[in-house]
Design a protein around this motif. Structure first.
Motif, PDB file in Angstrom:
ATOM      1  N   ARG A 109       0.830  -1.210   0.000  1.00 48.25           N
ATOM      2  CA  ARG A 109       0.000   0.000   0.000  1.00 48.25           C
ATOM      3  C   ARG A 109       0.864   1.259   0.000  1.00 48.25           C
ATOM      4  O   ARG A 109       0.585   2.227  -0.707  1.00 48.25           O
ATOM      5  CB  ARG A 109      -0.952   0.007   1.197  1.00 48.25           C
ATOM      6  N   GLN A 137       2.338   1.783  -3.421  1.00 50.92           N
ATOM      7  CA  GLN A 137       1.307   2.293  -4.330  1.00 50.92           C
ATOM      8  C   GLN A 137       1.062   3.785  -4.087  1.00 50.92           C
ATOM      9  O   GLN A 137       0.948   4.558  -5.042  1.00 50.92           O
ATOM     10  CB  GLN A 137       0.012   1.508  -4.144  1.00 50.92           C
ATOM     11  N   GLN A 138       1.018   4.197  -2.835  1.00 45.94           N
ATOM     12  CA  GLN A 138       0.812   5.610  -2.509  1.00 45.94           C
ATOM     13  C   GLN A 138       1.958   6.462  -3.032  1.00 45.94           C
ATOM     14  O   GLN A 138       1.746   7.543  -3.591  1.00 45.94           O
ATOM     15  CB  GLN A 138       0.672   5.796  -0.996  1.00 45.94           C
ATOM     16  N   GLU A 180       4.007   5.722  -5.523  1.00 45.11           N
ATOM     17  CA  GLU A 180       3.987   5.719  -6.990  1.00 45.11           C
ATOM     18  C   GLU A 180       2.890   6.639  -7.525  1.00 45.11           C
ATOM     19  O   GLU A 180       3.056   7.227  -8.585  1.00 45.11           O
ATOM     20  CB  GLU A 180       3.790   4.297  -7.506  1.00 45.11           C
ATOM     21  N   GLN A 181       1.792   6.759  -6.799  1.00 43.79           N
ATOM     22  CA  GLN A 181       0.690   7.606  -7.251  1.00 43.79           C
ATOM     23  C   GLN A 181       0.774   9.018  -6.708  1.00 43.79           C
ATOM     24  O   GLN A 181      -0.096   9.851  -6.972  1.00 43.79           O
ATOM     25  CB  GLN A 181      -0.653   6.961  -6.857  1.00 43.79           C
ATOM     26  N   GLY A 182       1.806   9.313  -5.920  1.00 45.55           N
ATOM     27  CA  GLY A 182       1.993  10.643  -5.373  1.00 45.55           C
ATOM     28  C   GLY A 182       1.000  11.013  -4.296  1.00 45.55           C
ATOM     29  O   GLY A 182       0.768  12.198  -4.029  1.00 45.55           O
ATOM     30  N   GLU A 183       0.396  10.014  -3.644  1.00 54.15           N
ATOM     31  CA  GLU A 183      -0.571  10.266  -2.590  1.00 54.15           C
ATOM     32  C   GLU A 183       0.140  10.502  -1.266  1.00 54.15           C
ATOM     33  O   GLU A 183       1.215   9.938  -1.031  1.00 54.15           O
ATOM     34  CB  GLU A 183      -1.504   9.060  -2.422  1.00 54.15           C
TER      35      GLU A 183
END
Length: 88
Positions: free
Chosen positions: A73, A76-77, A79-82
Protein backbone atom coordinates in the motif's frame (compact mmCIF):
# COMPACT_ATOMS: atom_id res chain seq x y z
CA UNK A 1 11.28 -13.39 8.77
CA UNK A 2 11.10 -13.29 4.99
CA UNK A 3 14.07 -15.66 4.73
CA UNK A 4 12.51 -18.05 7.24
CA UNK A 5 9.30 -17.92 5.23
CA UNK A 6 11.09 -19.14 2.12
CA UNK A 7 12.38 -22.28 3.84
CA UNK A 8 10.83 -24.65 6.33
CA UNK A 9 13.79 -24.02 8.63
CA UNK A 10 16.76 -21.72 8.34
CA UNK A 11 20.04 -22.19 10.16
CA UNK A 12 21.43 -19.40 12.37
CA UNK A 13 24.78 -19.27 10.55
CA UNK A 14 23.05 -18.89 7.19
CA UNK A 15 20.95 -16.01 8.54
CA UNK A 16 24.03 -14.35 10.08
CA UNK A 17 25.93 -14.53 6.80
CA UNK A 18 23.00 -13.55 4.58
CA UNK A 19 21.98 -10.59 6.75
CA UNK A 20 25.61 -9.60 7.45
CA UNK A 21 25.02 -9.34 11.19
CA UNK A 22 27.16 -10.32 14.13
CA UNK A 23 26.07 -13.40 16.04
CA UNK A 24 25.19 -11.23 19.05
CA UNK A 25 23.15 -8.76 17.03
CA UNK A 26 21.24 -11.51 15.22
CA UNK A 27 20.71 -13.33 18.50
CA UNK A 28 19.10 -10.23 20.01
CA UNK A 29 16.78 -9.80 17.03
CA UNK A 30 15.77 -13.45 17.15
CA UNK A 31 15.11 -13.24 20.90
CA UNK A 32 12.68 -10.36 20.32
CA UNK A 33 10.90 -12.29 17.56
CA UNK A 34 10.77 -15.45 19.68
CA UNK A 35 9.30 -13.58 22.69
CA UNK A 36 6.64 -12.16 20.33
CA UNK A 37 5.97 -15.79 19.26
CA UNK A 38 6.70 -14.95 15.62
CA UNK A 39 9.48 -17.52 15.32
CA UNK A 40 10.46 -20.76 17.00
CA UNK A 41 14.09 -21.46 17.80
CA UNK A 42 15.32 -25.05 17.95
CA UNK A 43 18.78 -26.00 19.12
CA UNK A 44 20.38 -29.29 18.31
CA UNK A 45 23.33 -30.94 16.67
CA UNK A 46 24.34 -31.74 13.15
CA UNK A 47 26.89 -34.44 13.70
CA UNK A 48 28.96 -33.11 16.59
CA UNK A 49 28.41 -29.46 15.72
CA UNK A 50 25.83 -27.45 17.63
CA UNK A 51 23.23 -25.80 15.40
CA UNK A 52 20.36 -23.39 15.87
CA UNK A 53 17.40 -23.45 13.50
CA UNK A 54 14.73 -20.79 13.09
CA UNK A 55 11.18 -21.54 11.97
CA UNK A 56 8.40 -19.05 11.33
CA UNK A 57 5.29 -19.69 13.45
CA UNK A 58 1.74 -19.32 12.16
CA UNK A 59 1.61 -15.94 13.94
CA UNK A 60 4.89 -15.01 12.25
CA UNK A 61 3.52 -15.94 8.84
CA UNK A 62 0.44 -13.80 9.46
CA UNK A 63 2.57 -10.88 10.67
CA UNK A 64 4.78 -11.15 7.59
CA UNK A 65 1.74 -11.17 5.29
CA UNK A 66 0.38 -8.07 7.06
CA UNK A 67 3.71 -6.26 6.79
CA UNK A 68 3.97 -7.06 3.07
CA UNK A 69 0.40 -5.79 2.52
CA UNK A 70 1.27 -2.52 4.33
CA UNK A 71 4.43 -2.13 2.27
CA UNK A 72 2.50 -2.72 -0.97
CA UNK A 73 0.00 0.00 0.00
CA UNK A 74 2.83 2.39 0.85
CA UNK A 75 4.57 1.70 -2.46
CA UNK A 76 1.31 2.29 -4.33
CA UNK A 77 0.81 5.61 -2.51
CA UNK A 78 4.34 6.73 -3.33
CA UNK A 79 3.99 5.72 -6.99
CA UNK A 80 0.69 7.61 -7.25
CA UNK A 81 1.99 10.64 -5.37
CA UNK A 82 -0.57 10.27 -2.59
CA UNK A 83 0.12 11.44 0.96
CA UNK A 84 0.65 8.65 3.49
CA UNK A 85 -2.29 7.24 5.46
CA UNK A 86 -2.91 8.67 8.91
CA UNK A 87 -1.84 5.24 10.25
CA UNK A 88 1.68 5.87 8.99
Amino acid sequence: MAIAHQARQVEFGFLRTTLQLTAGNLGQHLTVLEKAELIQIEKGYEGKRPRTWVTLTAAGQAALRDEIAHLKRLIQQVEQGEPPDAEG
